[in-house]
Design an enzyme around this catalytic site. Structure first.
Site, mmCIF file in Angstrom:
data_model
loop_
_atom_site.group_PDB
_atom_site.id
_atom_site.type_symbol
_atom_site.label_atom_id
_atom_site.label_comp_id
_atom_site.label_asym_id
_atom_site.label_seq_id
_atom_site.Cartn_x
_atom_site.Cartn_y
_atom_site.Cartn_z
ATOM 1 N N GLY A 16 35.010 -81.913 -23.268
ATOM 2 C CA GLY A 16 33.636 -81.485 -23.041
ATOM 3 C C GLY A 16 32.973 -80.763 -24.201
ATOM 4 N N LYS A 17 33.440 -80.993 -25.415
ATOM 5 C CA LYS A 17 32.842 -80.295 -26.566
ATOM 6 C C LYS A 17 31.363 -80.634 -26.737
ATOM 7 C CE LYS A 17 35.426 -81.749 -29.897
ATOM 8 N NZ LYS A 17 36.175 -82.743 -29.073
ATOM 9 N N THR A 18 31.023 -81.899 -26.561
ATOM 10 C CA THR A 18 29.625 -82.286 -26.747
ATOM 11 C C THR A 18 28.755 -81.688 -25.656
ATOM 12 O OG1 THR A 18 30.292 -84.363 -27.801
ATOM 13 C CG2 THR A 18 28.035 -84.223 -26.991
ATOM 14 N N LYS A 39 27.333 -82.857 -36.288
ATOM 15 C CA LYS A 39 28.623 -83.509 -36.067
ATOM 16 C C LYS A 39 29.077 -84.001 -37.440
ATOM 17 C CE LYS A 39 31.681 -85.483 -33.120
ATOM 18 N NZ LYS A 39 32.415 -84.826 -32.020
ATOM 19 N N ASP A 56 27.870 -88.891 -29.263
ATOM 20 C CA ASP A 56 27.861 -87.438 -29.432
ATOM 21 C C ASP A 56 26.723 -87.011 -30.355
ATOM 22 O OD1 ASP A 56 30.118 -87.477 -27.889
ATOM 23 O OD2 ASP A 56 31.506 -86.982 -29.494
ATOM 24 N N GLY A 118 33.141 -80.002 -33.884
ATOM 25 C CA GLY A 118 34.258 -80.655 -34.544
ATOM 26 C C GLY A 118 34.646 -81.944 -33.850
ATOM 27 N N GLY A 120 37.564 -84.225 -32.046
ATOM 28 C CA GLY A 120 38.858 -84.095 -31.382
ATOM 29 C C GLY A 120 39.298 -82.651 -31.200
ATOM 30 N N ASN A 177 36.369 -75.546 -18.821
ATOM 31 C CA ASN A 177 35.768 -76.751 -18.242
ATOM 32 C C ASN A 177 36.758 -77.409 -17.285
ATOM 33 O OD1 ASN A 177 34.130 -78.911 -17.704
ATOM 34 N ND2 ASN A 177 34.443 -79.932 -19.665
ATOM 35 N N HIS A 178 36.403 -77.453 -16.005
ATOM 36 C CA HIS A 178 37.267 -78.052 -14.986
ATOM 37 C C HIS A 178 37.152 -79.579 -15.094
ATOM 38 C CE1 HIS A 178 38.184 -74.309 -12.672
ATOM 39 N NE2 HIS A 178 37.052 -73.918 -13.246
#
Length: 225
Positions: A16-18, A39, A56, A118, A120, A177-178
């Site tokens: 869930g980084k994005t 990015k 992304d 970042g 990954g 983040n679930h």
């Protein structure tokens, strides 16, 4: 006023980084008129609105409040959705960390806040010799860690935390983040992480089959406002 810049990393890919980066841009836009996402390295393209793009990057641009040259907010765009070092080798591209840092510095002259996402996990390879951690260290930005809550997340989170600290970087905050609705003892895992991670919990994201951007609320530190 000095530009606020943050580096968003995760315990793995697909955590869930994005989503966090775009929500963070939206939250920061309430306090800063010019916010932009970056990015540095994106691997994987698809046809979006008639143009080969990375989803992304598209999401980050949509959440930004100012348009910047594409060679600055996404200096390296690689076709194959694999680890950046493999995607770069296949494309005949050399990922130059010094160039990525220069692009970030240019963005800081154009915006009041920059959120760098970042690729990954923190130690994802960018080449045979360098990793995403080397990029984070070269940027020397406060780090936001996204923890994907699923089986194994405690080990992944603590290992990533150690790696961040080993680089001399500051963990400015983290997001839980679930990502797995079937995960057992979710609250026990969350309580353990809150005890072990000595940084503010910026947000907790409930599991959603279809992500709702409005469901993510950040507790922004005062120094980011």
């Amino acid at each position: 006023m000095k530009t606020l810049s943050l580096f968003v990393t995760g315990t793995d890919t697909g955590v869930g980084k994005t989503r966090v980066s775009t929500a963070l841009l939206q939250a920061l836009s309430a306090h800063h008129s010019r916010v932009v996402g970056m990015k540095p390295v994106a691997a994987g393209t698809e046809l979006i609105n008639g143009v080969m793009s990375n989803e992304d990057v598209v999401a980050l641009r949509a959440a930004s409040t100012c348009a910047v040259p594409p060679e600055l907010d996404n200096p390296v765009l690689l076709p194959d959705p694999v680890s950046p070092h493999i995607a770069a080798a296949r494309a005949g591209v050399k990922i130059d960390i010094a160039h990525l840092v220069a692009c970030h510095r240019a963005l800081e002259t154009l915006a009041d806040a920059v959120v760098v996402e970042g690729a990954g996990g923190f130690l994802v390879p960018l080449s045979d010799l360098e990793t995403g951690a080397d990029l984070a260290q070269a940027l020397a930005l406060p780090v936001v860690l996204v923890v994907g809550l699923r089986l194994g997340c405690l080990n992944h989170a603590l290992l990533t935390l150690e790696a961040i600290q080993a680089r001399g970087l500051t963990l400015a905050g983290w997001v839980a983040n679930h990502v797995d609705p079937a995960m057992l003892a979710q609250q026990d895992n969350l309580a353990f992480l809150r005890q072990k991670i000595q940084a503010p919990l910026l947000a907790t994201i409930p599991y959603q089959r279809v992500p709702d951007p409005d469901a993510l609320r950040f507790n922004l530190p005062l120094e980011w406002q």
